[in-house]
Design a protein around this motif. Structure first.
Motif, PDB file in Angstrom:
ATOM      1  N   TYR A  65       0.845  -1.190   0.000  1.00 45.19           N
ATOM      2  CA  TYR A  65       0.000   0.000   0.000  1.00 45.19           C
ATOM      3  C   TYR A  65       0.884   1.245   0.000  1.00 45.19           C
ATOM      4  O   TYR A  65       2.012   1.215   0.517  1.00 45.19           O
ATOM      5  CB  TYR A  65      -0.961   0.018   1.191  1.00 45.19           C
ATOM      6  N   CYS A 107       2.322   4.764   1.098  1.00 45.67           N
ATOM      7  CA  CYS A 107       2.444   5.501   2.361  1.00 45.67           C
ATOM      8  C   CYS A 107       2.910   6.916   2.043  1.00 45.67           C
ATOM      9  O   CYS A 107       3.995   7.106   1.484  1.00 45.67           O
ATOM     10  CB  CYS A 107       3.435   4.798   3.289  1.00 45.67           C
ATOM     11  N   GLY A 136       1.088   2.439  10.975  1.00 47.41           N
ATOM     12  CA  GLY A 136       0.027   2.044  10.051  1.00 47.41           C
ATOM     13  C   GLY A 136      -0.903   3.163   9.645  1.00 47.41           C
ATOM     14  O   GLY A 136      -2.041   2.911   9.227  1.00 47.41           O
ATOM     15  N   ARG A 139      -2.336   2.734   6.163  1.00 48.39           N
ATOM     16  CA  ARG A 139      -2.834   1.398   5.807  1.00 48.39           C
ATOM     17  C   ARG A 139      -4.331   1.405   5.533  1.00 48.39           C
ATOM     18  O   ARG A 139      -4.822   0.671   4.662  1.00 48.39           O
ATOM     19  CB  ARG A 139      -2.509   0.403   6.911  1.00 48.39           C
ATOM     20  N   ARG A 178       4.690   0.235   1.164  1.00 54.25           N
ATOM     21  CA  ARG A 178       4.909  -0.596   2.344  1.00 54.25           C
ATOM     22  C   ARG A 178       4.258  -1.967   2.167  1.00 54.25           C
ATOM     23  O   ARG A 178       3.207  -2.109   1.530  1.00 54.25           O
ATOM     24  CB  ARG A 178       4.333   0.085   3.589  1.00 54.25           C
ATOM     25  N   ASP A 224       2.151  -4.832   3.621  1.00 58.59           N
ATOM     26  CA  ASP A 224       1.148  -5.077   4.664  1.00 58.59           C
ATOM     27  C   ASP A 224       1.539  -6.393   5.327  1.00 58.59           C
ATOM     28  O   ASP A 224       1.228  -7.474   4.835  1.00 58.59           O
ATOM     29  CB  ASP A 224      -0.240  -5.168   4.050  1.00 58.59           C
ATOM     30  N   ARG A 243      -1.137  -9.154   6.213  1.00 57.81           N
ATOM     31  CA  ARG A 243      -1.639  -9.872   5.045  1.00 57.81           C
ATOM     32  C   ARG A 243      -0.569 -10.798   4.469  1.00 57.81           C
ATOM     33  O   ARG A 243      -0.876 -11.922   4.039  1.00 57.81           O
ATOM     34  CB  ARG A 243      -2.088  -8.880   3.970  1.00 57.81           C
ATOM     35  N   GLN A 294       6.739 -10.536  11.351  1.00 62.24           N
ATOM     36  CA  GLN A 294       5.785  -9.518  11.781  1.00 62.24           C
ATOM     37  C   GLN A 294       6.407  -8.517  12.752  1.00 62.24           C
ATOM     38  O   GLN A 294       5.882  -7.408  12.933  1.00 62.24           O
ATOM     39  CB  GLN A 294       4.552 -10.171  12.428  1.00 62.24           C
ATOM     40  N   ASP A 348       5.081  -2.971   9.042  1.00 59.95           N
ATOM     41  CA  ASP A 348       4.864  -2.732   7.612  1.00 59.95           C
ATOM     42  C   ASP A 348       6.099  -2.059   7.004  1.00 59.95           C
ATOM     43  O   ASP A 348       6.151  -0.831   6.834  1.00 59.95           O
ATOM     44  CB  ASP A 348       3.618  -1.856   7.400  1.00 59.95           C
TER      45      ASP A 348
END
Length: 281
Positions: free
Chosen positions: A97, A99, A127, A130, A150, A152, A155, A179, A183
């Motif tokens: 996505y 940013c 985020g 996001r 970035r 995600d 996901r 994780q 992001d």
């Protein structure tokens, strides 16, 4: 039997020091010991810091040390279309996505958070962008607003099997937790792609079977394994070596103006002495 393929992949943002020499010698000796291949790659994606004179100096210093490499030097800035294709593949799956946040805005949002989570590289991106709608994203991009891309991470992790891991020399399988990076940026505002994407792409493309690099980069392997699985790229083995330290116990670094190989050469140090100083006498 699969021959070992290693690589040395410095960024031409300064001249090489003994820490770089240690890393290059480590990869070179491992490849040559088994009749494998040793590759040289210049990770020059950052146009603001990389300079041609440093790229030339890297090759000069390696030859002075007595190192050679197989095939042409891969220069990342000459392959931007390949990285764009990889980004497009991830975007088509809804894993990227845009940013639009500035560094100041990110710092402000982190400071306003009561419990900003931290990752290996510091506070995680909160985020902010996001949740922007597709029309809002499209509108801002159409107006020419600068933006990064970035990953995600939630996901992305949901797209790969549980139990992600990598093989570390001397340790066996090591569990990954990508994780914890949040992001991450895969394409910056001022550069067409990030280190994480380019290094993982190139290791796969060049058939690297053993990634040898400093222990400071070991945490990033979690993220690199995620990208490898997402893109169906082969998995190399890893060997992260301890970092060389200066007399005060700090790791050698360009920003601290560690003595360069050029400095040592100019002072009369021989290649054999330099190799010994780098831990390979």
């Amino acid at each position: 039997m699969l021959r070992c393929v290693t690589r040395f992949a410095p960024s031409p943002t300064g001249y090489l020091h003994l820490g770089h020499a240690h890393s290059a010698l480590d990869g070179w000796r491992r490849a040559r010991a088994g009749g494998g291949r040793f590759l040289l790659r210049l990770e020059d994606i950052d146009p603001g810091r990389c300079r041609r004179e440093y790229a030339v100096g890297i090759e000069e210093d390696l030859r002075w040390l007595g190192l050679d490499w197989d095939g042409p030097v891969r220069v990342q800035s000459e392959h931007l279309a390949e990285y764009r294709a990889a980004l497009d593949s991830l975007a088509a799956r809804g894993l990227l996505y845009p940013c639009f946040c500035t560094r100041q805005e990110i710092a402000r949002d982190i400071a306003a958070s009561l419990s900003a989570p931290h990752g290996p590289d510091g506070p995680l991106y909160p985020g902010t962008c996001r949740g922007l709608s597709e029309p809002e994203r499209a509108r801002r991009i159409a107006t020419g607003e600068a933006h990064a891309l970035r990953l995600d991470i939630a996901r992305a992790v949901a797209c790969v099997p549980a139990g992600l891991s990598f093989h570390e020399e001397g340790e066996g399988r090591v569990a990954c937790q990508p994780q914890r990076f949040g992001d991450v940026v895969l394409a910056r505002k001022d550069a067409p792609a990030s280190y994480h994407l380019c290094v993982t792409h190139d290791d796969a493309l060049q058939g690297v079977t053993l990634v040898t690099r400093g222990a400071d980069l070991k945490p990033a392997t979690d993220l690199h394994r995620l990208l490898q699985v997402l893109m169906d790229w082969p998995e190399p083995a890893y060997a992260h070596h301890p970092l060389l330290l200066d007399a005060s116990g700090r790791r050698l670094a360009k920003r601290d103006r560690a003595a360069t190989l050029r400095d040592l050469r100019a002072s009369g140090v021989s290649p054999a002495e330099a190799r010994a100083m780098a831990g390979f006498g």
